[in-house]
Write a protein that holds these residues in place. Sequence first.
Motif, short mmCIF file in Angstrom:
data_model
loop_
_atom_site.label_atom_id
_atom_site.label_comp_id
_atom_site.label_asym_id
_atom_site.label_seq_id
_atom_site.Cartn_x
_atom_site.Cartn_y
_atom_site.Cartn_z
N SER A 1 0.82 -1.22 0.00
CA SER A 1 0.00 0.00 0.00
C SER A 1 0.85 1.26 0.00
O SER A 1 0.35 2.34 -0.29
N SER B 1 -13.33 5.46 -4.23
CA SER B 1 -12.17 5.78 -5.07
C SER B 1 -12.58 5.82 -6.52
O SER B 1 -13.25 4.92 -7.01
N ASN C 1 -15.27 3.73 0.42
CA ASN C 1 -14.05 4.40 -0.01
C ASN C 1 -14.30 5.39 -1.13
O ASN C 1 -13.74 6.47 -1.15
N HIS D 1 -3.99 3.93 -2.89
CA HIS D 1 -5.38 4.38 -2.88
C HIS D 1 -5.63 5.42 -3.98
O HIS D 1 -6.69 5.45 -4.58
N PHE E 1 -6.90 0.56 0.45
CA PHE E 1 -7.77 1.70 0.18
C PHE E 1 -7.93 2.65 1.37
O PHE E 1 -8.83 3.48 1.38
#
Length: 179
Positions: A65, A123, A121, A96, A89
């Motif tokens: 990440s 995204s 999230n 992310h 995330f």
Amino acid sequence: TCSKVSNADLESISYVNSLEKLILCNCHRISARGIPSIAKNLTNLKYLDFSGCTGINDVALFHLSNLSLNHLLVKFCHLISDYGVGLLFKESSRIHFTLKELDLYSCHELTDKFLDNLLENNSKTLKKLDIGGCDKLSKEKIDHFKDAWSHCVVKNVNIVSDCTANEIDCQPCTRIQNK
């Protein structure tokens, strides 16, 4: 698909810090223990494929990440769970903001909670998600996710059954259909 590649080799690979694409499919000696050196040193890495590396787990995703990956393929990594994907995330995660493709095909520990976390999230960078073979995901949750995330192509596998109680041989009636 080299059975000799191990965590120690990952440390050596991590010194090639200009590397942008790394494919280490089916290297069964690779585990989360070898990932920190890659995550620390390969800052230019955009494409990473650990598909079939059975030692890749939530701890590995935690370290990954920190990268600014565009493509992460971890299909057939059966130790990955909702928690591990959630780490990708989190707001503090670099991935992310950059991840465009996530291939989780046949990561059997993923449940509907994973899709709920992605929905929360929100995204907009993720454009392709493969969750085929993740048999703990419900069709209803997948359909809801597809509707809510229309910007993302979601590949999944549905079992279609035409079998009736009168059929003697139900073998050909159960088939997999890509959507």
